[in-house]
Scaffold this active site. Structure first.
Site, PDB file in Angstrom:
ATOM      1  N   GLU A 246       0.878  -1.178   0.000  1.00 34.94           N
ATOM      2  CA  GLU A 246       0.000   0.000   0.000  1.00 34.94           C
ATOM      3  C   GLU A 246       0.904   1.213   0.000  1.00 34.94           C
ATOM      4  OE1 GLU A 246      -3.187   0.139  -0.252  1.00 34.94           O
ATOM      5  OE2 GLU A 246      -3.766  -1.928   0.135  1.00 34.94           O
ATOM      6  N   CYS A 280      -2.418   9.457   2.178  1.00 36.57           N
ATOM      7  CA  CYS A 280      -2.023   8.783   0.937  1.00 36.57           C
ATOM      8  C   CYS A 280      -3.062   9.005  -0.143  1.00 36.57           C
ATOM      9  CB  CYS A 280      -1.780   7.297   1.190  1.00 36.57           C
ATOM     10  SG  CYS A 280      -3.174   6.455   1.951  1.00 36.57           S
TER      11      CYS A 280
HETATM   12  P1  NDP Z   1       8.093   5.090   4.860  1.00 40.20           P
HETATM   13  O1  NDP Z   1       8.109   4.337   3.596  1.00 40.20           O
HETATM   14  O2  NDP Z   1       9.204   6.005   5.160  1.00 40.20           O
HETATM   15  O3  NDP Z   1       7.999   4.093   6.118  1.00 40.20           O
HETATM   16  C1  NDP Z   1       6.964   3.155   6.239  1.00 40.20           C
HETATM   17  C2  NDP Z   1       7.362   2.122   7.268  1.00 40.20           C
HETATM   18  O4  NDP Z   1       8.442   1.337   6.775  1.00 40.20           O
HETATM   19  C3  NDP Z   1       7.838   2.697   8.593  1.00 40.20           C
HETATM   20  O5  NDP Z   1       7.355   1.889   9.648  1.00 40.20           O
HETATM   21  C4  NDP Z   1       9.326   2.612   8.468  1.00 40.20           C
HETATM   22  O6  NDP Z   1       9.970   2.569   9.688  1.00 40.20           O
HETATM   23  C5  NDP Z   1       9.483   1.296   7.755  1.00 40.20           C
HETATM   24  N1  NDP Z   1      10.779   1.109   7.098  1.00 40.20           N
HETATM   25  C6  NDP Z   1      11.708   2.043   6.749  1.00 40.20           C
HETATM   26  N2  NDP Z   1      12.771   1.462   6.142  1.00 40.20           N
HETATM   27  C7  NDP Z   1      12.509   0.137   6.106  1.00 40.20           C
HETATM   28  C8  NDP Z   1      13.212  -1.004   5.595  1.00 40.20           C
HETATM   29  N3  NDP Z   1      14.383  -0.886   4.993  1.00 40.20           N
HETATM   30  N4  NDP Z   1      12.635  -2.212   5.730  1.00 40.20           N
HETATM   31  C9  NDP Z   1      11.432  -2.353   6.313  1.00 40.20           C
HETATM   32  N5  NDP Z   1      10.722  -1.326   6.821  1.00 40.20           N
HETATM   33  C10 NDP Z   1      11.242  -0.089   6.721  1.00 40.20           C
HETATM   34  O7  NDP Z   1       6.703   5.831   4.848  1.00 40.20           O
HETATM   35  P2  NDP Z   1       6.142   6.876   5.873  1.00 40.20           P
HETATM   36  O8  NDP Z   1       6.085   6.303   7.243  1.00 40.20           O
HETATM   37  O9  NDP Z   1       6.889   8.150   5.623  1.00 40.20           O
HETATM   38  O10 NDP Z   1       4.626   7.017   5.364  1.00 40.20           O
HETATM   39  C11 NDP Z   1       4.254   7.885   4.352  1.00 40.20           C
HETATM   40  C12 NDP Z   1       4.050   7.150   3.044  1.00 40.20           C
HETATM   41  O11 NDP Z   1       3.080   6.143   3.226  1.00 40.20           O
HETATM   42  C13 NDP Z   1       3.503   8.041   1.963  1.00 40.20           C
HETATM   43  O12 NDP Z   1       4.123   7.754   0.723  1.00 40.20           O
HETATM   44  C14 NDP Z   1       2.040   7.675   1.913  1.00 40.20           C
HETATM   45  O13 NDP Z   1       1.411   7.989   0.703  1.00 40.20           O
HETATM   46  C15 NDP Z   1       2.104   6.223   2.189  1.00 40.20           C
HETATM   47  N6  NDP Z   1       0.824   5.719   2.675  1.00 40.20           N
HETATM   48  C16 NDP Z   1       0.111   4.852   1.892  1.00 40.20           C
HETATM   49  C17 NDP Z   1      -1.123   4.395   2.300  1.00 40.20           C
HETATM   50  C18 NDP Z   1      -1.885   3.401   1.483  1.00 40.20           C
HETATM   51  O14 NDP Z   1      -2.736   2.742   2.045  1.00 40.20           O
HETATM   52  N7  NDP Z   1      -1.636   3.239   0.203  1.00 40.20           N
HETATM   53  C19 NDP Z   1      -1.710   4.838   3.567  1.00 40.20           C
HETATM   54  C20 NDP Z   1      -0.883   5.718   4.314  1.00 40.20           C
HETATM   55  C21 NDP Z   1       0.343   6.132   3.861  1.00 40.20           C
HETATM   56  P3  NDP Z   1      10.598   3.882  10.311  1.00 40.20           P
HETATM   57  O15 NDP Z   1       9.513   4.911  10.388  1.00 40.20           O
HETATM   58  O16 NDP Z   1      11.016   3.391  11.639  1.00 40.20           O
HETATM   59  O17 NDP Z   1      11.713   4.287   9.380  1.00 40.20           O
END
Ligand code: NDP
Length: 502
Positions: A246, A280
């Site tokens: 997602e 999102c």
């Molecule tokens: P990120 O992609 O930065 O992070 C998402 C999650 O992945 C966090 O828990 C993060 O941890 C974790 N993460 C980071 N690096 C890794 C890795 N190498 N391996 C595994 N997990 C990892 O997104 P954001 O948190 O900034 O969220 C915003 C984004 O999410 C936007 O692009 C938004 O559009 C999208 N989004 C999509 C939705 C949908 O349903 N389609 C709904 C809501 C948001 P940590 O924070 O600890 O780095």
């Protein structure tokens, strides 16, 4: 467990991190950085819990999911306060977010048996002497990695459906919202003490998420940005762990000649600015047909004039949750204005509070139109007609959602169908997210797989096919003892049944 205890689960951990209130910098809680060994332990614990959880059957799980949602409903204001402090959004928006999550929990629990339970299906001509059965079995332990923007609703979109389908879940919340994730797991333990390990939380940074990808889960449900999604897929590929993606979006609204312009403007402003634009499925671009363009711009201008970001009760929306996101917003605004865009309102980014910013005449190739901005911004573009609007809407690598405003039902439905996105709302914005029976997910760079609805339940299962021979046939075609004439007889039957079709 008291809130203080829940928010200090890191007492014995070697490495810890803090989560802070994005508006004030005040510490909300201290959390352990779970390493790969700790993540594997949680997944192993989850395996045993998953077996017992699956054995409870649909009714046993439904009762316990109901206890969980009852707890969330009773503690709604407490959780909303925590969401406000850790994510920054207004309390009322946090209440709305949690309400949506509760509704999805109720739907998932109530519909799991119908969507997934064993059923008999037609065996067909060639297996007429067999009974055929289909059922959807749980995967075991599902890993969920969530973002910070809707720290309850978004992960619960995976968690609720995975649990209802009979799985245990290990959830890794964003490093910006670990308190909310930890609260959810503690709430589960309180509400469902006889299945406490069915929902566990691990906290930390990207490395903890990466460890979850490699911990042998049955599926990894990821919600976040496309760049991180690629890393998650690569890590999961090492063990052939299936993934649900997602990802982000660059959603557009189409406003046609015959639209209710005031309603469209109101929806565009909410879709773009609520949650500080960190949605999102937020509206980031609007394409308005020439006859209603000036009126639409005036209506939007009037509505954003009084909107104010802040952390107080009167604020329309909160700060940027992740401070570095303000830099992305600034880059997009600078890029747009240097390419000739006009600023209707806002346009300056100072600190974490970004004023509502509306840009006009933004070139289509600029970052503000092509990349996800994820801030309280909106581009409004004049187009000749709805066909041009649709063409521009679809000219993106993303494809999450979008909206169409038109008074003609047939026209609006046609545009909605041809919009290259997983979800479209007609004469409103974001509505599909609150309809539990509808699937949620995107196409292209917005990801694949679906949460919510029957598709969301099936996403966390594997289809199991069973046949049972009811009686033997005089001639068994799948036996070396079949007579030589059997193939001719079969060909004659095929000719009779299918041969007349040309
Ligand atoms: P990120 O992609 O930065 O992070 C998402 C999650 O992945 C966090 O828990 C993060 O941890 C974790 N993460 C980071 N690096 C890794 C890795 N190498 N391996 C595994 N997990 C990892 O997104 P954001 O948190 O900034 O969220 C915003 C984004 O999410 C936007 O692009 C938004 O559009 C999208 N989004 C999509 C939705 C949908 O349903 N389609 C709904 C809501 C948001 P940590 O924070 O600890 O780095």
């Amino acid at each position: 467990m008291s809130l203080a205890e829940q928010l200090d689960p890191a007492a014995d951990a070697t490495e810890t991190f803090e989560s802070t209130d994005p508006a004030t910098g005040a510490v909300v809680g201290v959390f352990p950085v779970h390493d790969a060994a700790a993540v594997r332990e949680a997944v192993e614990r989850g395996r045993g819990a998953a077996q017992r959880w699956a054995a409870l059957g649909f009714d046993g799980r439904r009762q316990r999911l109901a206890a969980f949602r009852g707890h969330l409903a009773r503690e709604l204001h407490g959780l909303a306060d925590l969401v406000h402090r850790e994510n920054g959004k207004p309390h009322a928006d946090a209440v709305l977010e949690i309400t949506l999550a509760i509704d999805h929990l109720a739907w998932a629990g109530a519909h799991a048996r119908r969507a997934l339970g064993p059923r008999r299906v037609r065996a067909g001509v060639l297996a007429a002497n067999h009974a055929a059965y289909l059922e959807y079995q749980p995967l075991g332990v599902v890993g969920v990695i969530g973002p910070w923007n809707y720290p309850v609703f978004t992960p619960m979109g995976s968690i609720a459906y995975a649990l209802a389908a009979g799985n245990a879940v290990v959830f890794k919340p964003s490093e910006y919202t670990p308190a909310v994730g930890t609260w959810l797991a503690a709430a589960w333990r309180t509400a469902v003490p006889d299945a406490a390990d069915v929902l566990q939380v691990v906290t930390g940074f990207g490395g903890t998420g990466a460890a979850l990808c490699r911990a042998g889960v049955g599926k990894l449900a990821f919600t976040g940005s496309a760049p991180t999604g690629r890393k998650v897929m690569a890590a999961c590929a090492e063990t052939l762990t299936p993934v649900l993606m997602e990802l982000g979006g660059k959603d557009a609204m189409i406003v046609d000649d015959d639209a209710d312009v005031a309603a469209a403007a109101d929806a565009a402003v909410w879709g773009a600015m609520s949650n500080a634009g960190q949605t999102c499925i937020g509206i980031e671009r609007v394409y308005v047909t020439a006859p209603v363009y000036d009126r639409f711009v005036a209506e939007v201008g009037e509505r954003v004039r009084d909107l104010r970001p802040g952390s107080d009760d009167g604020a329309a929306y909160g700060p940027m949750t992740m401070p570095s996101q303000a830099d992305v917003v600034r880059r997009h605004l600078d890029d747009a204005t240097s390419a000739g865009a006009r600023t209707l309102t806002g346009g300056t980014v100072q600190g974490v509070f970004v004023p509502p910013t509306v840009l006009l005449d933004v070139p289509e190739e600029s970052a503000a139109v092509r990349e996800e901005t994820f801030g309280p911004t909106l581009t409004i573009t004049r187009v000749a007609d709805a066909e041009e609007a649709l063409e521009r809407t679809n000219a993106t690598s993303y494809g999450l959602a979008g909206a169409v405003f038109s008074r003609s039902r047939a026209r609006a439905m046609d545009l909605a169908r041809r919009m290259r996105s997983g979800m479209t709302s007609v004469n409103s914005v974001l509505t599909f997210a609150g309809v539990p029976s509808l699937p949620f997910g995107g196409v292209g760079e917005s990801g694949f797989g679906r949460i919510h609805g029957e598709d969301g339940l099936k996403e966390f299962t594997r289809a199991k096919a069973i046949t049972r021979q009811r009686f033997p046939l005089p001639v068994d075609l799948m036996s070396f003892s079949r007579p030589p004439a059997a193939a001719d007889a079969l060909a004659r039957v095929m000719r009779l049944v299918h041969g007349r079709h040309r």
